[in-house]
Write a protein that holds these residues in place. Structure first.
Motif, short mmCIF file in Angstrom:
data_model
loop_
_atom_site.label_atom_id
_atom_site.label_comp_id
_atom_site.label_asym_id
_atom_site.label_seq_id
_atom_site.Cartn_x
_atom_site.Cartn_y
_atom_site.Cartn_z
N LEU A 41 8.66 0.05 3.21
CA LEU A 41 8.03 1.19 3.89
C LEU A 41 8.53 1.31 5.32
O LEU A 41 8.79 2.40 5.83
CB LEU A 41 6.50 1.06 3.90
N ARG A 70 7.23 8.42 -8.24
CA ARG A 70 6.50 8.63 -6.99
C ARG A 70 4.99 8.43 -7.22
O ARG A 70 4.31 7.85 -6.38
CB ARG A 70 6.78 10.02 -6.42
N LEU A 117 2.64 5.65 -5.42
CA LEU A 117 1.37 5.92 -4.75
C LEU A 117 0.26 5.02 -5.29
O LEU A 117 -0.56 4.50 -4.54
CB LEU A 117 0.97 7.39 -4.91
N LEU A 176 -3.92 3.87 6.68
CA LEU A 176 -2.94 4.21 5.64
C LEU A 176 -3.64 4.53 4.32
O LEU A 176 -3.27 5.46 3.62
CB LEU A 176 -1.98 3.04 5.42
N ILE A 207 -3.48 7.73 1.76
CA ILE A 207 -3.15 7.61 0.33
C ILE A 207 -4.23 8.27 -0.52
O ILE A 207 -3.94 8.99 -1.48
CB ILE A 207 -2.98 6.12 -0.07
N ILE A 252 0.80 1.44 -4.10
CA ILE A 252 0.44 1.33 -2.69
C ILE A 252 -1.08 1.37 -2.51
O ILE A 252 -1.64 0.66 -1.67
CB ILE A 252 1.12 2.45 -1.86
N PHE A 292 6.17 -4.35 1.19
CA PHE A 292 5.73 -3.53 2.32
C PHE A 292 6.88 -3.24 3.29
O PHE A 292 6.90 -2.22 3.97
CB PHE A 292 4.59 -4.22 3.05
#
Lengths: 624, 141
Positions: free
Chosen positions: A310, A129, A133, A417, A421, A136, A307
């Motif tokens: 998501l 995870r 992150l 976004l 983040i 991304i 993408f």
């Protein structure tokens, strides 16, 4: 070769891919169960979790994934010839994007519609995870930088697009205010918005706006840089506005533009019977980036895009009525994106030039090809529009506005976004002040990509853009690699053959890593001390992904061999219950609702445990 | 959808989440914590509470209609589905051109309710029980 023949052939291949390969995936790889109670039924709250007809959901899903990226990549990739570019788009769509988008949706549905980041933690490891992150973060940084440069280049090349692009902002705000305040239908105002936009295109065509003098007086190297600063200033403000005020109506206008642009491409080609003048395989000059691995990171969206995982694992997964609908929504969505990429290839190989010599001048070397790619697409679309009787110069402004609108909407969302983040990463690092300060997080979300977009290099030919685009491609493919790893592990745990998922994964990760290594060497040799560390960081993330995926796949294979595999699907508690019962009805939004006919027995206490006699009808099926 | 089926279309109020256009999803979907639900809350959006009122309407309509009637929730942005669906439903039920035109023009209003291509409500949705009565009446016509 007539472009229409190529279009027909590719569409036929896409149709076969959907008919046969997606069926194989559905039955043999993902093992879709029409009786599985999807999260839309299990947690039905009428807000996020709503069982939705597959055709409704496809409309939502496709407009959520289609944008500027499948235009830009293919427009550059034709540098190696239209054959390789199209081959990657076709094979990527059928064997990679379809597998990835479809699989992300299925795995998410089987894990209570959780997003891909959470699924990475569930299926691979908690570290995954964090990896997600970080990937991304870099992906969004590069998306925002790349699209700012794209917009800047277009506004310099097509000064007629400036007025319509900036007029679109007050038009969208006016529409947003009107439809929100008056609760009016959005269709007519948004169509009026599109018409007003096209009127502004005519105005802009006659009143072009150039900032060369102002950029010079401010000491900026090129006018593009001034546009980039203006664009980031706008997105910083836009990201702080409520979504209904600007972003939603703007996106609504764009959804009309998407279909208008697609119609212009395919109808224009049909009417004009344009021929492809680009070479099937181009003899590129010495010193150009090699087709392996760079083609496969140049075309990301349109062949495979991380993408999309998501979107698939987000809103779409929460609304899937039946698990078997995932094939229609996920796989067909990927085919839709591939069709947009096909349109881009046709525009820059048939529409943009009338002769081979003309085309050769546009794609003389990689820097020229990447710097001029979006302009070539614009001119190609303009040629198709002129087949329909629209004046060519006016049509170029129209096409530029389409691309800039898509790119600007991506940036609007991307900056927002990115702010989330930044806050999320700050939360992980226990930097409370940053995590809770929207302005500071928003400033970081803007300043980092702005700095990248302003990196000097290459002058007007767009060296910076070409490099940023390749970095974006690698990061996007990494995101896809992470999603494919999650899907592969899940398929393995279900004791099914994961080869269809491992194939694109095994192709994508080496290509991405190879490209990153080649670029790193290039940056170090050129003394690019901003891009080299950035490339190195992304390379480390890629290697980290390889290690994580290898560990979990090996462990899963071993467990499968020893017969100690855990249950494939999450058994943790689902989402929190929905809102309190509505005083108006006494019925809660998560109140007992009927179970769809043919669905498996639900857990006691869930909405699906309601009276089976009062069943939902089976989902309508009008698809032919 | 087979020719014999009847269909109710419920058009959502504007959502607080992102439209998610151009390869970008909803941040609420992106950052849902493990085990949590979407971060979207009524407070996130001026019309957020409308979503929950609408959810109650949907629940009542779905529970109150027989299995032979399809109930679809559609986002007002989703014109690529909504407009053809209205046309198909109206043609199947033999609606007049005037009814069809009205439905097409006003059917994308947030909160609109359409029964077999006919618009029966727009703007502020009626209370669920009243909406159900109106829908049943329209279905039986």
């Amino acid at each position: 070769m007539p472009a229409i023949v190529v279009i027909a052939a590719v569409m036929a291949l896409f149709a076969m891919g959907y008919r046969y390969y997606s069926r194989y995936l559905a039955q043999r790889v993902y093992g879709l169960d029409p009786g599985y109670v999807t999260p839309a039924h299990r947690y039905r709250d009428g807000v996020d979790f709503v069982p939705t007809n597959k055709h409704v959901l496809f409309g939502h899903h496709f407009t959520s994934i289609a944008g500027a990226a499948p235009i830009v990549g293919p427009a550059i990739a034709v540098f190696w010839g239209w054959g390789p570019a199209l081959a990657w788009i076709v094979l990527g769509t059928i064997f990679a994007a379809g597998v990835h988008d479809f699989g992300s949706l299925v795995v998410s549905v089987r894990h209570r519609a959780r997003n891909i980041g959470t699924l990475a933690a569930d299926v691979i490891s908690r570290r995954a995870r964090t990896l997600f992150l970080l990937i991304i973060f870099f992906l969004l940084t590069l998306v925002n930088a790349v699209f700012a440069v794209v917009i800047g280049n277009l506004l310099v090349s097509y000064p007629g697009a400036v007025i319509p692009i900036f007029a679109q902002i007050p038009i969208a705000i006016a529409i947003g205010q009107y439809i929100y305040r008056t609760r009016s239908p959005a269709l007519v105002p948004s169509i009026i918005g599109v018409i007003l936009l096209y009127v502004m295109i005519w105005v802009g065509h006659h009143v072009p706006v150039e900032l060369t003098g102002l950029a010079d007086s401010l000491g900026l190297a090129q006018p593009r840089d001034l546009w980039v600063i203006i664009i980031f200033t706008y997105t910083f403000i836009a990201s702080r506005l409520p979504v209904w005020l600007l972003l939603q109506p703007r996106d609504y206008i764009n959804s009309h533009q998407l279909f208008i642009a697609l119609a212009v491409i395919f109808v224009g080609v049909l009417v004009g019977m344009d021929r492809i003048v680009a070479p099937l395989v181009n003899e590129v000059p010495d010193g150009s980036p090699s087709i392996f691995p760079f083609l496969f990171i140049t075309v990301a969206c349109g062949a495979i895009s991380g993408f999309h995982s998501l979107v698939s694992s987000g809103t779409t997964a929460k609304q899937l009525d039946r698990e078997t609908d995932a094939r229609h929504v996920g796989y067909l969505g990927a085919v839709g994106e591939g069709s947009l990429a096909l349109g881009a290839v046709v525009a820059v190989s048939a529409g943009v030039a009338a002769t081979r010599a003309e085309w050769d001048a546009l794609y003389v070397d990689h820097a020229t090809a990447s710097g001029g790619a979006v302009g070539n697409f614009v001119n190609g679309i303009a040629a198709f529009a002129s087949n329909l009787g629209i004046e060519f110069q006016l049509a170029t402004v129209f096409a530029a506005v389409v691309v800039v609108s898509f790119a600007a909407t991506t940036m609007d969302t991307g900056i927002r976004l990115q702010r989330y983040i930044v806050q999320e990463i700050a939360e992980l690092l226990r930097w409370r002040r940053l995590a809770r300060n929207l302005t500071l997080a928003g400033a970081i979300a803007v300043v980092v990509p702005l700095a990248l977009a302003l990196l000097p290099g290459g002058g007007d030919a767009g060296y910076t853009f070409g490099v940023l685009w390749r970095l974006f491609g690698t990061t996007n493919q990494l995101t896809a690699g992470l999603a494919l790893s999650v899907i592969a592990v899940w398929v393995l745990r279900r004791r099914r053959n994961p080869i269809a998922v491992l194939l694109p994964l095994a192709f994508l990760v080496p290509m991405t890593t190879w490209a990153l290594i080649l670029q790193l060497r290039e940056f170090v040799e050129a003394g690019e001390w901003v891009l080299a560390p950035l490339d190195a960081i992304i390379l480390v993330l890629a290697l980290w992904l390889v290690v994580e995926a290898a560990i979990v796949l090996t462990r899963t294979y071993r467990q499968r061999r020893d017969g100690t595999l855990p249950e494939p699907d999450s058994a943790e508690p689902g989402p929190e219950p929905g809102p309190e019962p509505s005083p108006a009805t006494g019925a809660g939004a998560t109140g007992a609702l009927p179970r769809p006919r043919g669905h498996a027995e639900a857990e006691p206490g869930t909405p699906d445990a309601a009276d089976p006699e009062r069943a939902d009808p089976p989902p309508p099926d009008t698809h032919t | 959808m087979t020719g014999a089926r009847q269909r109710v279309l419920l058009v959502r109020p504007w959502r607080g989440g992102h439209p998610g256009g151009c390869c970008a999803g909803d941040p609420a979907d992106l950052l849902t914590p493990p085990g949590g639900r979407a971060t979207r809350r009524p407070a996130d959006h001026p019309a957020g509470s409308e979503q929950f009122d609408f959810a109650a309407l949907y629940s009542a309509v779905r529970a109150g209609l027989p299995a032979t009637v399809a109930v679809e929730v559609v986002d007002p942005r989703n014109t690529v589905f909504l407009l053809p669906a209205i046309v198909r439903d109206a043609r199947r039920r033999g609606r007049s051109w005037r009814t069809l035109a009205r439905s097409l023009v006003t059917g994308t209003a947030p909160g609109a309710i359409l029964v077999d291509g006919e618009l029966i409500s727009r703007g502020e949705p009626p209370p669920p029980t009243q909406a159900l009565t109106q829908i049943r009446r329209a279905l039986s016509r």
